[in-house]
Design a protein around this motif. Structure first.
Motif, PDB file in Angstrom:
ATOM      1  N   ASP A  33       0.842  -1.187   0.000  1.00 41.89           N
ATOM      2  CA  ASP A  33       0.000   0.000   0.000  1.00 41.89           C
ATOM      3  C   ASP A  33       0.886   1.249   0.000  1.00 41.89           C
ATOM      4  N   PRO A  34       0.782   2.110  -1.024  1.00 47.74           N
ATOM      5  CA  PRO A  34       1.704   3.249  -1.119  1.00 47.74           C
ATOM      6  C   PRO A  34       1.613   4.231   0.054  1.00 47.74           C
ATOM      7  N   GLU A  35       0.421   4.440   0.599  1.00 44.39           N
ATOM      8  CA  GLU A  35       0.289   5.368   1.726  1.00 44.39           C
ATOM      9  C   GLU A  35       0.972   4.819   2.976  1.00 44.39           C
ATOM     10  N   LEU A  36       0.768   3.540   3.252  1.00 42.84           N
ATOM     11  CA  LEU A  36       1.425   2.919   4.402  1.00 42.84           C
ATOM     12  C   LEU A  36       2.939   2.886   4.200  1.00 42.84           C
ATOM     13  N   LEU A  37       3.359   2.639   2.980  1.00 44.06           N
ATOM     14  CA  LEU A  37       4.784   2.620   2.662  1.00 44.06           C
ATOM     15  C   LEU A  37       5.424   3.982   2.939  1.00 44.06           C
TER      16      LEU A  37
END
Length: 162
Positions: A95-99
């Motif tokens: 997940d890009p936001e969590l990353l």
């Protein structure tokens, strides 16, 4: 074939603490404590081969997926033979936001890895990876006393060329 031992990190920490070691329950293990844990596992479970899983978040790279039930831990593992780590792996964050959130929490400037994070915006399934130390596996399997004996072209600070 008997099932392999899967030891949660928390249980490994408790075994070390019960044996008198001062270890951080949310930190990483040193080489010394890994070896000692291998000795304790052999004594208690009668096996030289085991998996230690659910490492603390602080002990793993920013891209390692936190566990769903406790964000202090990760979906990660190490595999050991005789107290020596031979494989390390984990589920990766997809997940890009969590990353981006994890990168920031680890003090990484998100702008420097923007293309990496953006690649996940096109869609990425849950995935993982691992690394195997094949020369270490051979050394431990054969009972050799030095990893250089398992490498066709061993290198060290004084030897760079075969």
């Amino acid at each position: 074939l008997r099932p392999s031992l899967r030891l949660p990190f928390e249980e490994g920490i408790k075994m070390l603490q019960d044996a008198g070691f001062d270890v951080d329950p949310l930190g990483d293990l040193s080489t010394e404590t890994e070896r000692e844990l291998g000795r304790l596992v052999k004594e208690k479970y009668k096996t030289d081969f085991y998996m230690l899983h659910r490492y603390p978040l602080a002990a793993r790279p920013f891209y390692t997926m936190p566990t769903a039930d406790d964000p202090r831990y990760t979906c990660s593992f190490d595999i050991f033979i005789r107290g020596e780590e031979i494989i390390s792996g984990a589920q990766r964050i997809h997940d890009p936001e969590l990353l981006a959130e994890r990168a920031e929490a680890c003090g990484i400037d998100v702008a420097t890895i923007a293309s990496y994070i953006d690649s996940f915006r096109y869609g990425a399934p849950p995935h993982g990876g691992c690394g195997v130390g094949l020369e270490r596996v051979v050394m431990l399997f054969l009972g050799l006393n030095n990893i250089r004996k398992t490498s066709m072209f061993p290198r060290d600070p004084k030897r760079l060329a075969p």
